[in-house]
Design a protein around this motif. Structure first.
Motif, PDB file in Angstrom:
ATOM      1  N   ASP A  32      43.153   1.946  29.933  1.00 25.20           N
ATOM      2  CA  ASP A  32      43.888   1.761  31.188  1.00 25.20           C
ATOM      3  C   ASP A  32      45.378   1.621  30.905  1.00 25.20           C
ATOM      4  N   LEU A  33      45.708   0.954  29.833  1.00 24.37           N
ATOM      5  CA  LEU A  33      47.099   0.714  29.459  1.00 24.37           C
ATOM      6  C   LEU A  33      47.699   1.887  28.678  1.00 24.37           C
ATOM      7  N   LEU A  34      46.957   2.406  27.720  1.00 24.34           N
ATOM      8  CA  LEU A  34      47.486   3.412  26.793  1.00 24.34           C
ATOM      9  C   LEU A  34      47.348   4.848  27.295  1.00 24.34           C
ATOM     10  N   LYS A  35      46.415   5.095  28.208  1.00 25.61           N
ATOM     11  CA  LYS A  35      46.237   6.375  28.920  1.00 25.61           C
ATOM     12  C   LYS A  35      45.574   7.501  28.136  1.00 25.61           C
ATOM     13  N   THR A  36      45.694   7.541  26.809  1.00 23.56           N
ATOM     14  CA  THR A  36      45.084   8.639  26.049  1.00 23.56           C
ATOM     15  C   THR A  36      44.325   8.090  24.842  1.00 23.56           C
ATOM     16  N   ARG A  37      43.320   8.833  24.412  1.00 24.50           N
ATOM     17  CA  ARG A  37      42.573   8.455  23.205  1.00 24.50           C
ATOM     18  C   ARG A  37      43.469   8.501  21.969  1.00 24.50           C
ATOM     19  N   ALA A  38      44.426   9.414  21.945  1.00 25.06           N
ATOM     20  CA  ALA A  38      45.334   9.507  20.792  1.00 25.06           C
ATOM     21  C   ALA A  38      46.149   8.222  20.640  1.00 25.06           C
ATOM     22  N   ARG A  39      46.676   7.712  21.744  1.00 26.50           N
ATOM     23  CA  ARG A  39      47.427   6.451  21.684  1.00 26.50           C
ATOM     24  C   ARG A  39      46.506   5.292  21.306  1.00 26.50           C
ATOM     25  N   GLU A  40      45.312   5.292  21.887  1.00 28.11           N
ATOM     26  CA  GLU A  40      44.362   4.228  21.565  1.00 28.11           C
ATOM     27  C   GLU A  40      44.061   4.243  20.063  1.00 28.11           C
ATOM     28  N   THR A  41      43.825   5.419  19.514  1.00 29.18           N
ATOM     29  CA  THR A  41      43.529   5.539  18.088  1.00 29.18           C
ATOM     30  C   THR A  41      44.689   5.037  17.245  1.00 29.18           C
ATOM     31  N   ARG A  42      45.907   5.362  17.640  1.00 21.28           N
ATOM     32  CA  ARG A  42      47.100   4.895  16.904  1.00 21.28           C
ATOM     33  C   ARG A  42      47.175   3.372  16.881  1.00 21.28           C
ATOM     34  N   CYS A  47      46.368  -1.765  13.942  1.00 20.19           N
ATOM     35  CA  CYS A  47      45.745  -3.093  13.838  1.00 20.19           C
ATOM     36  C   CYS A  47      44.902  -3.193  12.572  1.00 20.19           C
ATOM     37  N   LEU A  48      44.111  -2.162  12.296  1.00 21.54           N
ATOM     38  CA  LEU A  48      43.249  -2.176  11.128  1.00 21.54           C
ATOM     39  C   LEU A  48      44.061  -2.191   9.831  1.00 21.54           C
ATOM     40  N   GLN A  49      45.131  -1.429   9.778  1.00 24.61           N
ATOM     41  CA  GLN A  49      45.955  -1.348   8.571  1.00 24.61           C
ATOM     42  C   GLN A  49      46.746  -2.623   8.320  1.00 24.61           C
ATOM     43  N   THR A  50      47.133  -3.311   9.380  1.00 27.98           N
ATOM     44  CA  THR A  50      47.968  -4.503   9.230  1.00 27.98           C
ATOM     45  C   THR A  50      47.192  -5.812   9.316  1.00 27.98           C
ATOM     46  N   GLY A  51      45.898  -5.730   9.610  1.00 24.79           N
ATOM     47  CA  GLY A  51      45.096  -6.935   9.729  1.00 24.79           C
ATOM     48  C   GLY A  51      45.333  -7.701  11.016  1.00 24.79           C
ATOM     49  N   GLN A  52      45.859  -7.028  12.022  1.00 20.75           N
ATOM     50  CA  GLN A  52      46.125  -7.652  13.328  1.00 20.75           C
ATOM     51  C   GLN A  52      44.831  -7.764  14.132  1.00 20.75           C
ATOM     52  N   GLN A  53      44.515  -8.956  14.579  1.00 19.08           N
ATOM     53  CA  GLN A  53      43.341  -9.149  15.432  1.00 19.08           C
ATOM     54  C   GLN A  53      43.539  -8.377  16.733  1.00 19.08           C
ATOM     55  N   PHE A  54      42.443  -7.849  17.278  1.00 21.78           N
ATOM     56  CA  PHE A  54      42.559  -7.051  18.498  1.00 21.78           C
ATOM     57  C   PHE A  54      41.324  -7.190  19.370  1.00 21.78           C
ATOM     58  N   VAL A  55      41.515  -6.829  20.641  1.00 18.02           N
ATOM     59  CA  VAL A  55      40.432  -6.762  21.624  1.00 18.02           C
ATOM     60  C   VAL A  55      40.412  -5.348  22.174  1.00 18.02           C
ATOM     61  N   VAL A  56      39.254  -4.696  22.136  1.00 13.93           N
ATOM     62  CA  VAL A  56      39.071  -3.409  22.796  1.00 13.93           C
ATOM     63  C   VAL A  56      38.630  -3.730  24.226  1.00 13.93           C
ATOM     64  N   ASP A  57      39.566  -3.560  25.147  1.00 12.74           N
ATOM     65  CA  ASP A  57      39.345  -3.883  26.560  1.00 12.74           C
ATOM     66  C   ASP A  57      39.069  -2.592  27.326  1.00 12.74           C
ATOM     67  N   ASN A  58      37.925  -1.994  27.022  1.00 14.76           N
ATOM     68  CA  ASN A  58      37.446  -0.795  27.703  1.00 14.76           C
ATOM     69  C   ASN A  58      36.040  -1.092  28.210  1.00 14.76           C
ATOM     70  N   THR A  59      35.460  -0.162  28.950  1.00 17.10           N
ATOM     71  CA  THR A  59      34.090  -0.370  29.413  1.00 17.10           C
ATOM     72  C   THR A  59      33.104  -0.302  28.252  1.00 17.10           C
ATOM     73  N   SER A  60      33.348   0.574  27.286  1.00 14.27           N
ATOM     74  CA  SER A  60      32.480   0.749  26.108  1.00 14.27           C
ATOM     75  C   SER A  60      30.999   0.645  26.479  1.00 14.27           C
ATOM     76  N   PRO A  61      30.538   1.487  27.409  1.00 16.02           N
ATOM     77  CA  PRO A  61      29.193   1.305  27.944  1.00 16.02           C
ATOM     78  C   PRO A  61      28.047   1.720  27.016  1.00 16.02           C
ATOM     79  N   TYR A  69      34.394   1.808  17.048  1.00 19.05           N
ATOM     80  CA  TYR A  69      35.173   0.591  16.797  1.00 19.05           C
ATOM     81  C   TYR A  69      34.506  -0.285  15.744  1.00 19.05           C
ATOM     82  N   ILE A  70      33.196  -0.415  15.839  1.00 25.42           N
ATOM     83  CA  ILE A  70      32.464  -1.266  14.895  1.00 25.42           C
ATOM     84  C   ILE A  70      32.593  -0.731  13.482  1.00 25.42           C
ATOM     85  N   GLN A  71      32.392   0.563  13.318  1.00 26.35           N
ATOM     86  CA  GLN A  71      32.444   1.164  11.981  1.00 26.35           C
ATOM     87  C   GLN A  71      33.834   1.014  11.357  1.00 26.35           C
ATOM     88  N   LEU A  72      34.876   1.339  12.108  1.00 26.17           N
ATOM     89  CA  LEU A  72      36.236   1.250  11.570  1.00 26.17           C
ATOM     90  C   LEU A  72      36.635  -0.194  11.254  1.00 26.17           C
TER      91      LEU A  72
END
Length: 148
Positions: A32-42, A47-61, A69-72
């Motif tokens: 909703d915030l980032l608008k594209t999968r490319a931005r979301e992936t970035r 976050c993964l490279q820097t060790g920054q905690q994050f929340v995936v705030d999508n429906t992820s149904p 997300y789990i695998q990465l």
């Protein structure tokens, strides 16, 4: 390091819960915030490279959508916590109708997500799972039971 994945239909309270519980400690990754999968992936990769905690705030149904997300996160050494927003469709449609543009989504988005919604399971790779429900104006968080 903690990765959090929300699962729930639009209007279930995911973003409000994020603001209440994780705003000060976790980066929000949201289509909703980032608008594209490319931005979301970035954002996710950063976050993964820097060790920054994050929340995936999508429906992820679906399990498939959560698996990415789990695998990465697992490969990067994060613990993985899931929050399942157990909501009925009618209250979500009502909350959505009260939203202002651009937060309001078409009703079909809620109905479609509800049809595709698969309840998460610890077997997917979560370290912890919780149920979240919106009671009046307060969130209730409960321990997970894979048997329910």
């Amino acid at each position: 390091m903690q990765a959090i994945i929300f699962t729930g239909i639009p209007g279930a309270g995911k973003t409000s819960f994020y603001r209440q519980e994780f705003f000060a400690t976790h980066v929000r990754i949201s289509l909703d915030l980032l608008k594209t999968r490319a931005r979301e992936t970035r954002f996710l990769e950063t976050c993964l490279q820097t060790g920054q905690q994050f929340v995936v705030d999508n429906t992820s149904p679906s399990r498939e959508e959560r698996a990415k997300y789990i695998q990465l996160a697992r490969q990067a050494g994060f613990s993985i916590t899931g929050y399942y927003f157990a909501s009925r469709v009618d209250p979500c449609l009502q909350r959505n109708a009260e939203r202002e543009h651009p937060a309001r989504v078409p009703d079909v988005a809620i109905l479609s997500a509800a049809r595709r919604l698969q309840r998460p399971s610890l077997k997917e790779g979560f370290d912890q799972l919780f149920y979240v429900s919106l009671q009046q104006v307060e969130f209730q968080v409960e321990e997970w039971n894979d048997e329910l």
